[in-house]
Write a protein that holds these residues in place. Structure first.
Motif, mmCIF file in Angstrom:
data_model
loop_
_atom_site.group_PDB
_atom_site.id
_atom_site.type_symbol
_atom_site.label_atom_id
_atom_site.label_comp_id
_atom_site.label_asym_id
_atom_site.label_seq_id
_atom_site.Cartn_x
_atom_site.Cartn_y
_atom_site.Cartn_z
ATOM 1 N N ARG A 186 30.200 29.304 36.602
ATOM 2 C CA ARG A 186 29.978 29.923 37.913
ATOM 3 C C ARG A 186 29.103 29.021 38.763
ATOM 4 O O ARG A 186 27.894 28.916 38.529
ATOM 5 N N SER B 6 30.088 36.900 42.240
ATOM 6 C CA SER B 6 30.950 38.072 42.402
ATOM 7 C C SER B 6 30.404 39.249 41.608
ATOM 8 O O SER B 6 30.113 39.118 40.418
ATOM 9 N N ASN C 105 31.726 42.746 40.616
ATOM 10 C CA ASN C 105 32.871 43.660 40.612
ATOM 11 C C ASN C 105 32.738 44.749 39.558
ATOM 12 O O ASN C 105 33.154 45.879 39.768
ATOM 13 N N THR C 106 32.183 44.367 38.399
ATOM 14 C CA THR C 106 32.336 45.209 37.213
ATOM 15 C C THR C 106 31.177 46.165 37.012
ATOM 16 O O THR C 106 30.054 45.742 36.748
ATOM 17 N N LYS D 39 31.090 51.619 34.017
ATOM 18 C CA LYS D 39 32.301 52.455 34.088
ATOM 19 C C LYS D 39 32.345 53.709 33.220
ATOM 20 O O LYS D 39 33.136 54.602 33.488
ATOM 21 N N ARG E 106 36.660 55.376 30.890
ATOM 22 C CA ARG E 106 37.632 54.785 31.827
ATOM 23 C C ARG E 106 38.727 55.774 32.226
ATOM 24 O O ARG E 106 39.440 55.557 33.207
ATOM 25 N N PHE F 107 27.750 44.170 36.309
ATOM 26 C CA PHE F 107 27.549 42.972 35.492
ATOM 27 C C PHE F 107 27.820 41.754 36.368
ATOM 28 O O PHE F 107 28.864 41.687 37.032
ATOM 29 N N THR G 210 27.468 37.401 36.361
ATOM 30 C CA THR G 210 27.033 36.099 35.852
ATOM 31 C C THR G 210 26.195 35.410 36.919
ATOM 32 O O THR G 210 26.544 35.448 38.102
ATOM 33 N N PHE H 50 37.549 37.511 29.876
ATOM 34 C CA PHE H 50 37.216 38.634 30.764
ATOM 35 C C PHE H 50 36.612 38.240 32.110
ATOM 36 O O PHE H 50 36.574 39.056 33.025
ATOM 37 N N PRO I 56 40.370 41.243 32.963
ATOM 38 C CA PRO I 56 40.840 41.308 31.573
ATOM 39 C C PRO I 56 42.301 40.883 31.446
ATOM 40 O O PRO I 56 43.045 40.881 32.438
ATOM 41 N N HIS J 132 45.032 42.219 30.447
ATOM 42 C CA HIS J 132 46.128 43.072 30.936
ATOM 43 C C HIS J 132 46.275 42.936 32.453
ATOM 44 O O HIS J 132 47.384 43.034 32.995
#
Ligand SMILES: Cc1cc2nc3c(=O)[nH]c(=O)nc-3n(C[C@H](O)[C@H](O)[C@H](O)COP(=O)(O)OP(=O)(O)OC[C@H]3O[C@@H](n4cnc5c(N)ncnc54)[C@H](O)[C@@H]3O)c2cc1C
Length: 518
Positions: A99, A145, A147-148, A151, A154, A184, A186, A444, A448, A450
């Motif tokens: 990053r 960033s 974003n996460t 949660k 889910r 979260f 970085t 991740f 992720p 998917h």
């Protein structure tokens, strides 16, 4: 403007609430867990001013110096220049910093694409969006960033029973919005700004309004708490763990304890559709930088494996050459995806040069899904010494040094110390705690697996294979109706054609992308 490393250090040396392993961190620029990562970012600032690198990393626009990475891309030349700039940085750093801001700056190009649609939804933030896009190109601040969210469950929407599962707005004041939640992030303890937006999830229009917010967070804002994961650097072990001690980019759970976000930093507010739009288009450019890092990592893997094979003489075995070749085939396919994504680029809604989406996202799946297997090949080729090599201290100790010199030197060409160095470097690349953490990052860090697949599903042109089989099998047209999200394919010729079709121009077309969770 090109920032200096001393300006960067001064900006992050503020009174932040940073916690690590039960300790409150006073100064990230000097603390051993954070200083190496700060030094990496500072080194990039220094390189930008260094005559040896300046022309590769910066350019002059309208009399002002800007970084090549931050400029909005409008041509293939812009992309090649960005790729060259990052390759120069990684070669100088001697490793990969995950990053450094480029991925986040690229998210602003997506924001620029969405600008008109966002303003259609709510015109009040148009000026903020324009100002933040401009700032991201010109001020050279370190953006990350956010974003996460943690949660929680889910399967459940956030609501009155579980209000803290996603970041939300708890108050509006004359000065701005007050937000509460956690993300979260970085590099948050030592970056300047966090582009903060809702989590990846299939919330659609049903996300409660107070959660549908996007803004730029000044990481010096009052009320932020940075609760960091443990670090991997250990003073005194630099020779045994050269990467852990130089490339550990510490993540933090950043708690927003009722943080005031000034109105001028708000990009959208109470707009679930905006949240979906931003998330579904977020990585259309930044995936390039993410995949590019894996390409550079592939070169580190190949170099480490080949050097070891040459030192031990096993590269004469065909079975060993086959394994080296598998590494290079994987590497070349990543290279091919990145290159083709630019050669067959698409014109974005805002007229930017967007990497060919299907090729870029397919490249991301290829790079990430094979990474673990490629590391295993390097492990196998390096042999057991990777795990068995004594520490640098044993090589220094007069009682053991001569034994190690005798038994670990390989002929006249490879002195024991070089063998130790290579094994220590490779161990930190693929075997150490730091190495497995980097593997998790690749799995991740952007989204992720998917979601990586979903991005390909939503950008691949399914019409080609459909019509091929329809025609070959003589099927009725009705059997092969066009899917709602299949984009036009762009070709190199299209890009230069005056009638290049614009993609996803209207809100309705953006809506068709809602399911794309990239
Ligand atoms: C090293 C590292 C650095 C990171 N840095 C950042 C950062 O800087 N900024 C940031 O915002 N985030 C960051 N992240 C967080 C990262 O974006 C998330 O970990 C990622 O989005 C997955 O979310 P999660 O961990 O909550 O996993 P979950 O949502 O719990 O998912 C776990 C697994 O469940 C399965 N799953 C969940 N939902 C679905 C679905 N709909 N369909 C199919 N399978 C599903 C998948 O197997 C998935 O991998 C970082 C993560 C790591 C590991």
């Amino acid at each position: 403007m090109i920032r200096t490393s001393s300006d960067y250090r001064a900006a992050i040396r503020k009174d932040r609430d940073i916690f690590l392993d039960g300790e409150r961190i006073k100064d990230v620029t000097t603390h051993p867990a954070f200083a190496p990562a700060v030094d990496l970012r500072a080194r990039i600032y220094d390189m930008q001013a260094d005559p040896q690198h300046r022309d590769v990393l910066t350019s002059t626009v309208g009399g002002h110096s800007r970084t090549i990475i931050a400029a909005v891309p409008f041509s293939q030349a812009h992309w090649w220049a960005k790729r060259r700039a990052n390759e120069r940085v990684f070669s100088q750093l001697g490793g990969i910093a995950s990053r450094t801001g480029d991925e986040t700056v690229a998210e602003f190009w997506s924001l620029r694409d969405c600008r008109d649609a966002l303003v259609d939804m709510d015109p009040q933030f148009a000026g903020n969006i324009d100002a933040q896009i401009l700032a991201s190109q010109t001020d050279d601040l370190f953006r990350i960033s956010a974003n996460t969210d943690p949660k929680g469950n889910r399967a459940e929407q956030p609501g009155p029973k579980n209000p803290d599962t996603l970041l939300r707005v708890v108050k509006e004041t004359d000065a701005g919005i007050v937000v509460r939640g956690a993300k979260f992030e970085t590099a948050a303890p030592y970056a300047d700004l966090a582009y903060t937006k809702p989590n990846i999830a299939n919330w659609g229009d049903t996300l409660p309004d107070e959660y549908a917010v996007g803004f730029i967070c000044d990481l010096n804002a009052k009320g932020l708490k940075f609760i960091c994961r443990s670090g991997f650097s250990r003073p005194g072990t630099e020779r045994d763990y050269p990467l852990s001690n130089r490339f550990d980019e510490i993540e933090a759970l950043v708690v927003f304890d009722d943080v005031l976000i000034p109105w001028e930093h708000v990009l959208f507010h109470r707009q679930p559709r905006a949240a979906t739009l931003i998330r579904s288009t977020l990585h259309r450019y930044s995936a390039f930088f993410f995949v590019h890092r894996i390409l550079v990592f592939a070169d580190f893997l190949i170099g480490a494996a080949l050097l070891s094979c040459r030192q031990t003489g096993i590269d004469r075995e065909q079975a060993v050459r086959d394994k080296l070749t598998r590494l290079s085939v994987w590497r070349e396919a990543i290279h091919a995806h990145l290159t083709a994504a630019i050669v067959l680029a698409e014109k974005s809604p805002a007229g930017q040069m967007m990497p060919n989406q299907s090729l870029l996202f397919a490249g991301r799946v290829h790079a990430v899904s094979e990474l673990n297997a490629m590391m295993q090949i390097v492990r196998e080729l390096s042999g057991g010494q990777l795990a068995l090599m004594p520490s640098a201290a044993s090589f220094d100790d007069p009682e053991t040094a001569d034994w190690l010199k005798n038994y670990l030197s390989i002929g006249e060409d490879v002195v024991a110390e070089d063998r130790r160095k290579l094994m220590a470097f490779t161990r930190d690349l693929i075997n150490s705690e730091h190495a497995s953490h980097k593997l998790s990052f690749q799995l991740f860090g952007q989204s992720p697996p998917h979601a990586h697949l979903a991005s390909v599903y939503h950008t691949f042109d399914w019409d080609g294979p459909l019509s091929l089989v329809r025609d070959a099998a003589g099927l009725d047209d009705k059997t092969c109706h066009k899917g709602p999200t299949a984009p036009e394919t762009a070709t190199y010729g299209d890009w230069h054609a005056p009638d290049m079709p614009e993609r996803q121009h209207s809100l309705a077309e953006f809506d068709a992308l809602e399911e794309n969770l990239s």
